[in-house]
Write a protein that holds these residues in place. Structure first.
Motif, PDB file in Angstrom:
ATOM      1  N   ILE A 281       0.844  -1.204   0.000  1.00 45.11           N
ATOM      2  CA  ILE A 281       0.000   0.000   0.000  1.00 45.11           C
ATOM      3  C   ILE A 281       0.875   1.249   0.000  1.00 45.11           C
ATOM      4  CG2 ILE A 281      -1.579   1.388   1.415  1.00 45.11           C
ATOM      5  CD1 ILE A 281      -2.876  -1.247   2.334  1.00 45.11           C
ATOM      6  N   LEU A 282       1.848   1.297   0.903  1.00 46.75           N
ATOM      7  CA  LEU A 282       2.702   2.481   1.024  1.00 46.75           C
ATOM      8  C   LEU A 282       3.552   2.694  -0.225  1.00 46.75           C
ATOM      9  CD1 LEU A 282       3.728   1.982   4.742  1.00 46.75           C
ATOM     10  CD2 LEU A 282       2.451   3.938   3.854  1.00 46.75           C
ATOM     11  N   GLU A 283       4.128   1.609  -0.747  1.00 45.54           N
ATOM     12  CA  GLU A 283       4.952   1.731  -1.952  1.00 45.54           C
ATOM     13  C   GLU A 283       4.114   2.209  -3.141  1.00 45.54           C
ATOM     14  OE1 GLU A 283       8.057   1.605  -2.527  1.00 45.54           O
ATOM     15  OE2 GLU A 283       9.077   0.255  -1.122  1.00 45.54           O
ATOM     16  N   LEU A 284       2.906   1.666  -3.281  1.00 45.35           N
ATOM     17  CA  LEU A 284       2.048   2.057  -4.398  1.00 45.35           C
ATOM     18  C   LEU A 284       1.577   3.492  -4.246  1.00 45.35           C
ATOM     19  CD1 LEU A 284       0.807   0.897  -6.979  1.00 45.35           C
ATOM     20  CD2 LEU A 284      -1.232   0.322  -5.653  1.00 45.35           C
ATOM     21  N   PHE A 285       1.271   3.875  -3.040  1.00 42.52           N
ATOM     22  CA  PHE A 285       0.837   5.245  -2.749  1.00 42.52           C
ATOM     23  C   PHE A 285       1.921   6.243  -3.167  1.00 42.52           C
ATOM     24  CE2 PHE A 285      -1.896   7.388   0.810  1.00 42.52           C
ATOM     25  CZ  PHE A 285      -2.317   8.338  -0.105  1.00 42.52           C
ATOM     26  N   TYR A 286       3.156   5.979  -2.741  1.00 42.79           N
ATOM     27  CA  TYR A 286       4.258   6.900  -3.049  1.00 42.79           C
ATOM     28  C   TYR A 286       4.669   6.809  -4.521  1.00 42.79           C
ATOM     29  CZ  TYR A 286       8.832   9.201  -2.671  1.00 42.79           C
ATOM     30  OH  TYR A 286       9.917  10.043  -2.839  1.00 42.79           O
ATOM     31  N   SER A 287       4.544   5.629  -5.120  1.00 50.34           N
ATOM     32  CA  SER A 287       4.943   5.436  -6.514  1.00 50.34           C
ATOM     33  C   SER A 287       4.024   6.156  -7.485  1.00 50.34           C
ATOM     34  CB  SER A 287       4.962   3.937  -6.844  1.00 50.34           C
ATOM     35  OG  SER A 287       5.317   3.713  -8.189  1.00 50.34           O
ATOM     36  N   THR A 288       2.739   6.257  -7.135  1.00 46.90           N
ATOM     37  CA  THR A 288       1.748   6.819  -8.065  1.00 46.90           C
ATOM     38  C   THR A 288       1.241   8.202  -7.676  1.00 46.90           C
ATOM     39  OG1 THR A 288      -0.091   5.794  -6.873  1.00 46.90           O
ATOM     40  CG2 THR A 288       0.945   4.503  -8.634  1.00 46.90           C
ATOM     41  N   GLY A 289       1.337   8.571  -6.383  1.00 48.36           N
ATOM     42  CA  GLY A 289       0.787   9.853  -5.940  1.00 48.36           C
ATOM     43  C   GLY A 289      -0.730   9.867  -5.966  1.00 48.36           C
ATOM     44  N   ALA A 290      -1.351   8.697  -5.999  1.00 43.62           N
ATOM     45  CA  ALA A 290      -2.813   8.619  -6.076  1.00 43.62           C
ATOM     46  C   ALA A 290      -3.466   9.066  -4.772  1.00 43.62           C
ATOM     47  CB  ALA A 290      -3.240   7.191  -6.405  1.00 43.62           C
ATOM     48  N   ARG A 291      -4.739   9.413  -4.853  1.00 36.67           N
ATOM     49  CA  ARG A 291      -5.515   9.733  -3.653  1.00 36.67           C
ATOM     50  C   ARG A 291      -5.801   8.450  -2.890  1.00 36.67           C
ATOM     51  NH1 ARG A 291      -7.686  12.405  -8.111  1.00 36.67           N
ATOM     52  NH2 ARG A 291      -7.585  14.693  -8.004  1.00 36.67           N
ATOM     53  N   ILE A 292      -5.996   8.563  -1.591  1.00 38.15           N
ATOM     54  CA  ILE A 292      -6.253   7.369  -0.784  1.00 38.15           C
ATOM     55  C   ILE A 292      -7.531   6.661  -1.223  1.00 38.15           C
ATOM     56  CG2 ILE A 292      -7.473   8.621   1.066  1.00 38.15           C
ATOM     57  CD1 ILE A 292      -6.067   6.662   3.035  1.00 38.15           C
ATOM     58  N   SER A 293      -8.546   7.424  -1.623  1.00 40.92           N
ATOM     59  CA  SER A 293      -9.793   6.811  -2.096  1.00 40.92           C
ATOM     60  C   SER A 293      -9.563   6.041  -3.391  1.00 40.92           C
ATOM     61  CB  SER A 293     -10.867   7.883  -2.305  1.00 40.92           C
ATOM     62  OG  SER A 293     -10.431   8.852  -3.242  1.00 40.92           O
ATOM     63  N   GLU A 294      -8.621   6.514  -4.220  1.00 40.85           N
ATOM     64  CA  GLU A 294      -8.312   5.839  -5.484  1.00 40.85           C
ATOM     65  C   GLU A 294      -7.576   4.522  -5.234  1.00 40.85           C
ATOM     66  OE1 GLU A 294      -7.900   9.945  -8.172  1.00 40.85           O
ATOM     67  OE2 GLU A 294      -6.111   8.970  -7.358  1.00 40.85           O
ATOM     68  N   ILE A 295      -6.649   4.538  -4.273  1.00 43.63           N
ATOM     69  CA  ILE A 295      -5.917   3.312  -3.937  1.00 43.63           C
ATOM     70  C   ILE A 295      -6.876   2.283  -3.328  1.00 43.63           C
ATOM     71  CG2 ILE A 295      -4.103   2.316  -2.484  1.00 43.63           C
ATOM     72  CD1 ILE A 295      -2.896   3.941  -4.685  1.00 43.63           C
ATOM     73  N   ALA A 296      -7.753   2.756  -2.435  1.00 46.48           N
ATOM     74  CA  ALA A 296      -8.688   1.846  -1.761  1.00 46.48           C
ATOM     75  C   ALA A 296      -9.687   1.226  -2.738  1.00 46.48           C
ATOM     76  CB  ALA A 296      -9.432   2.586  -0.651  1.00 46.48           C
ATOM     77  N   SER A 297      -9.986   1.911  -3.829  1.00 45.45           N
ATOM     78  CA  SER A 297     -10.993   1.408  -4.774  1.00 45.45           C
ATOM     79  C   SER A 297     -10.394   0.538  -5.877  1.00 45.45           C
ATOM     80  CB  SER A 297     -11.750   2.582  -5.412  1.00 45.45           C
ATOM     81  OG  SER A 297     -10.878   3.368  -6.202  1.00 45.45           O
ATOM     82  N   LEU A 298      -9.083   0.311  -5.845  1.00 50.61           N
ATOM     83  CA  LEU A 298      -8.439  -0.494  -6.883  1.00 50.61           C
ATOM     84  C   LEU A 298      -8.897  -1.954  -6.829  1.00 50.61           C
ATOM     85  CD1 LEU A 298      -4.738   0.766  -6.710  1.00 50.61           C
ATOM     86  CD2 LEU A 298      -6.356   1.151  -8.584  1.00 50.61           C
ATOM     87  N   ASN A 299      -9.069  -2.528  -8.003  1.00 52.45           N
ATOM     88  CA  ASN A 299      -9.345  -3.954  -8.124  1.00 52.45           C
ATOM     89  C   ASN A 299      -8.109  -4.663  -8.659  1.00 52.45           C
ATOM     90  OD1 ASN A 299     -12.068  -3.836  -7.251  1.00 52.45           O
ATOM     91  ND2 ASN A 299     -12.700  -3.140  -9.285  1.00 52.45           N
TER      92      ASN A 299
END
Length: 295
Positions: A138-156
């Motif tokens: 989660i942390l690596e993907l968050f920092y790698s993409t700069g996505a919003r938390i709602s966008e990361i949480a909604s990923l399939n």
């Protein structure tokens, strides 16, 4: 809240859900803002009677209750949209929120985490089980993409293309964008996908799941996870959005094009992205003042 006002708020919420393609978070924000206004106006206030003075009184009460200028501005924007809807529906003839001045927001620079602190966070100790593998991903993907938390949480799970090293993100207003995945994030995701089955007890499309029942990890759950890790390296920036700010700031510090950063962040306006240039310029000035003999 009057029955009439409650009914019109319900109609407006249904309208933005069906016709504006608004995200669930946007719908909730509108609903909360308008219901707060309805409670303030009471049971005996009709929409046709509302004046600019009424709206100003409501805004004043928000400020007195400690709401920030930014939050007050959002409430005012919600009221403006609501009355525009009522005008289109021929329920009222004018918009009493239109002439009310939006409170000035303070120009605080976005809080971000230093590159060294981000390295310490991502290279730090994680639990030696599926939960730890998930949290690091989660942390690596968050920092790698700069996505919003709602966008990361909604990923399939099918939003990731590991071969192309790309991620499909559904952003605000249901706008889709494709962003690259860094090598560190790809490695962490690969480990998580291999461990994910240990948490899942039934078919689940969500990329990130919780340990309790193997179902989708909610935005609230993800926020708690990220905040806990952030508190270890920078207690003053434990809001998960600080990672998004850090992504943008670090990209610009290393010479990334502003418009490219805008696309990666999913900003509709370049002006929104430009606030990060102020952070970078401030950092450059601080370095200059600390290093130049005649600064």
């Amino acid at each position: 809240m009057s029955y009439e006002l409650g009914k019109y708020i319900k109609n407006f919420i249904e309208h933005i859900e069906k016709n504006r393609n608004a995200s669930p978070n946007t719908v909730i924000a509108y609903k909360n803002d308008l219901e707060a206004a309805a409670l303030f106006f009471g049971k005996d206030k009709f929409v046709s009677e509302m004046t600019r003075s009424d709206i100003r009184s409501f805004m004043s009460s928000l400020s007195q209750n400690g709401l920030s200028p930014k939050s007050c501005g959002r409430h005012l924007a919600s009221l403006r949209s609501f009355f525009r809807f009522l005008i289109c529906e021929e329920i009222v003839n004018s918009n009493p929120a239109r002439g009310v001045i939006t409170p000035r927001s303070s120009k605080d620079l976005p809080r971000f985490i230093s590159e060294n602190d981000m390295k310490n966070l991502l290279d730090g100790a994680f639990r030696d089980d599926a939960i730890g593998i998930r949290d690091k991903a989660i942390l690596e993907l968050f920092y790698s993409t700069g996505a919003r938390i709602s966008e990361i949480a909604s990923l399939n799970i099918d939003d990731i293309d590991m071969e192309s090293e790309e991620l499909r993100i559904l952003g605000k207003g249901s706008k889709e964008r494709i962003v690259p995945i860094g090598s560190a994030a790809k490695e962490s995701l690969s480990k998580w996908i291999s461990s994910r089955s240990k948490m899942i007890r039934h078919f689940e499309r969500a990329l990130f799941v919780n340990a309790r029942d193997g179902k989708k990890l909610s935005v609230r759950g993800m926020r708690l996870v990220i905040s806990e890790y952030l508190a270890r390296v920078n207690p003053s920036a434990k809001n998960p959005h600080a990672i998004r700010h850090s992504f943008a700031t670090h990209m610009l510090d290393h010479g990334a094009d502003l418009r490219a950063v805008q696309e990666l962040l999913g900003h509709s306006s370049l002006a929104t992205t430009q606030k990060y240039t102020h952070v970078s310029i401030k950092r450059i000035k601080d370095l200059y003042r600390g290093a130049h003999p005649r600064a």
